[in-house]
Design a protein around this motif. Sequence first.
Motif, PDB file in Angstrom:
ATOM      1  N   THR A   1      65.627   6.398  15.074  1.00 46.54           N
ATOM      2  CA  THR A   1      66.831   6.058  14.306  1.00 46.54           C
ATOM      3  C   THR A   1      67.985   5.726  15.234  1.00 46.54           C
ATOM      4  N   ASP A   2      68.168   6.522  16.299  1.00 50.84           N
ATOM      5  CA  ASP A   2      69.213   6.245  17.290  1.00 50.84           C
ATOM      6  C   ASP A   2      69.028   4.852  17.896  1.00 50.84           C
ATOM      7  N   ALA A   3      67.809   4.535  18.258  1.00 48.38           N
ATOM      8  CA  ALA A   3      67.523   3.237  18.879  1.00 48.38           C
ATOM      9  C   ALA A   3      67.848   2.093  17.914  1.00 48.38           C
ATOM     10  N   GLU A   4      67.509   2.260  16.654  1.00 45.94           N
ATOM     11  CA  GLU A   4      67.796   1.219  15.668  1.00 45.94           C
ATOM     12  C   GLU A   4      69.303   1.048  15.471  1.00 45.94           C
ATOM     13  N   LEU A   5      70.028   2.156  15.387  1.00 48.05           N
ATOM     14  CA  LEU A   5      71.484   2.075  15.233  1.00 48.05           C
ATOM     15  C   LEU A   5      72.127   1.378  16.434  1.00 48.05           C
ATOM     16  N   LYS A   6      71.715   1.771  17.644  1.00 50.15           N
ATOM     17  CA  LYS A   6      72.278   1.162  18.854  1.00 50.15           C
ATOM     18  C   LYS A   6      71.955  -0.326  18.934  1.00 50.15           C
ATOM     19  N   SER A   7      70.767  -0.703  18.487  1.00 48.87           N
ATOM     20  CA  SER A   7      70.398  -2.117  18.519  1.00 48.87           C
ATOM     21  C   SER A   7      71.266  -2.947  17.581  1.00 48.87           C
ATOM     22  N   LYS A   8      71.891  -2.285  16.610  1.00 46.90           N
ATOM     23  CA  LYS A   8      72.779  -2.968  15.666  1.00 46.90           C
ATOM     24  C   LYS A   8      74.249  -2.819  16.049  1.00 46.90           C
ATOM     25  N   VAL A  24      75.975   0.038  16.782  1.00 43.05           N
ATOM     26  CA  VAL A  24      76.665   1.269  16.385  1.00 43.05           C
ATOM     27  C   VAL A  24      76.930   2.113  17.625  1.00 43.05           C
ATOM     28  N   GLN A  25      78.173   2.548  17.791  1.00 43.83           N
ATOM     29  CA  GLN A  25      78.537   3.403  18.918  1.00 43.83           C
ATOM     30  C   GLN A  25      78.368   4.858  18.491  1.00 43.83           C
ATOM     31  N   LEU A  26      77.424   5.538  19.118  1.00 43.68           N
ATOM     32  CA  LEU A  26      77.114   6.916  18.757  1.00 43.68           C
ATOM     33  C   LEU A  26      78.067   7.878  19.459  1.00 43.68           C
ATOM     34  N   ILE A  27      78.512   8.896  18.730  1.00 47.36           N
ATOM     35  CA  ILE A  27      79.360   9.945  19.303  1.00 47.36           C
ATOM     36  C   ILE A  27      78.468  10.963  20.007  1.00 47.36           C
ATOM     37  N   TRP A  28      77.503  11.486  19.267  1.00 46.62           N
ATOM     38  CA  TRP A  28      76.470  12.371  19.803  1.00 46.62           C
ATOM     39  C   TRP A  28      75.150  11.655  19.601  1.00 46.62           C
ATOM     40  N   GLU A  29      74.289  11.708  20.590  1.00 44.31           N
ATOM     41  CA  GLU A  29      72.974  11.080  20.458  1.00 44.31           C
ATOM     42  C   GLU A  29      71.893  12.128  20.635  1.00 44.31           C
ATOM     43  N   SER A  30      71.206  12.435  19.545  1.00 45.48           N
ATOM     44  CA  SER A  30      70.104  13.415  19.551  1.00 45.48           C
ATOM     45  C   SER A  30      70.499  14.710  20.247  1.00 45.48           C
ATOM     46  N   ARG A  31      71.653  15.237  19.899  1.00 46.38           N
ATOM     47  CA  ARG A  31      72.116  16.498  20.493  1.00 46.38           C
ATOM     48  C   ARG A  31      71.396  17.656  19.819  1.00 46.38           C
ATOM     49  N   TYR A  32      70.709  18.463  20.628  1.00 49.76           N
ATOM     50  CA  TYR A  32      69.964  19.603  20.107  1.00 49.76           C
ATOM     51  C   TYR A  32      70.919  20.746  19.798  1.00 49.76           C
ATOM     52  N   ILE A  33      70.793  21.318  18.598  1.00 49.57           N
ATOM     53  CA  ILE A  33      71.612  22.444  18.163  1.00 49.57           C
ATOM     54  C   ILE A  33      70.689  23.660  18.048  1.00 49.57           C
ATOM     55  N   PHE A  40      78.110   9.439  14.289  1.00 53.68           N
ATOM     56  CA  PHE A  40      78.895   8.227  14.535  1.00 53.68           C
ATOM     57  C   PHE A  40      79.891   8.079  13.398  1.00 53.68           C
ATOM     58  N   ARG A  41      80.843   7.187  13.564  1.00 54.71           N
ATOM     59  CA  ARG A  41      81.827   6.911  12.511  1.00 54.71           C
ATOM     60  C   ARG A  41      81.563   5.533  11.920  1.00 54.71           C
ATOM     61  N   ASP A  42      81.729   5.442  10.591  1.00 59.66           N
ATOM     62  CA  ASP A  42      81.573   4.137   9.954  1.00 59.66           C
ATOM     63  C   ASP A  42      82.852   3.317  10.150  1.00 59.66           C
ATOM     64  N   ASN A  43      82.888   2.124   9.581  1.00 56.34           N
ATOM     65  CA  ASN A  43      84.025   1.234   9.797  1.00 56.34           C
ATOM     66  C   ASN A  43      85.319   1.726   9.139  1.00 56.34           C
TER      67      ASN A  43
END
Length: 55
Positions: free
Chosen positions: A14-21, A23-32, A42-45
Amino acid sequence: MRNLVFWVNNLQATDAELKSKGVQLIWESRYIPEVETSVTNFRDNNGNLIAIWER
């Protein structure tokens, strides 16, 4: 709206698909560790926070 949450089975894909479009991610696959899963944010428009959690 404060934030919107989606659940996915494969967060890295999902991260890869968003980045390919562009989308600037704030956190990317951050483990909690407290919930034993990962999240991407990420934030929408309109500035709303979107969270994507891995099942």
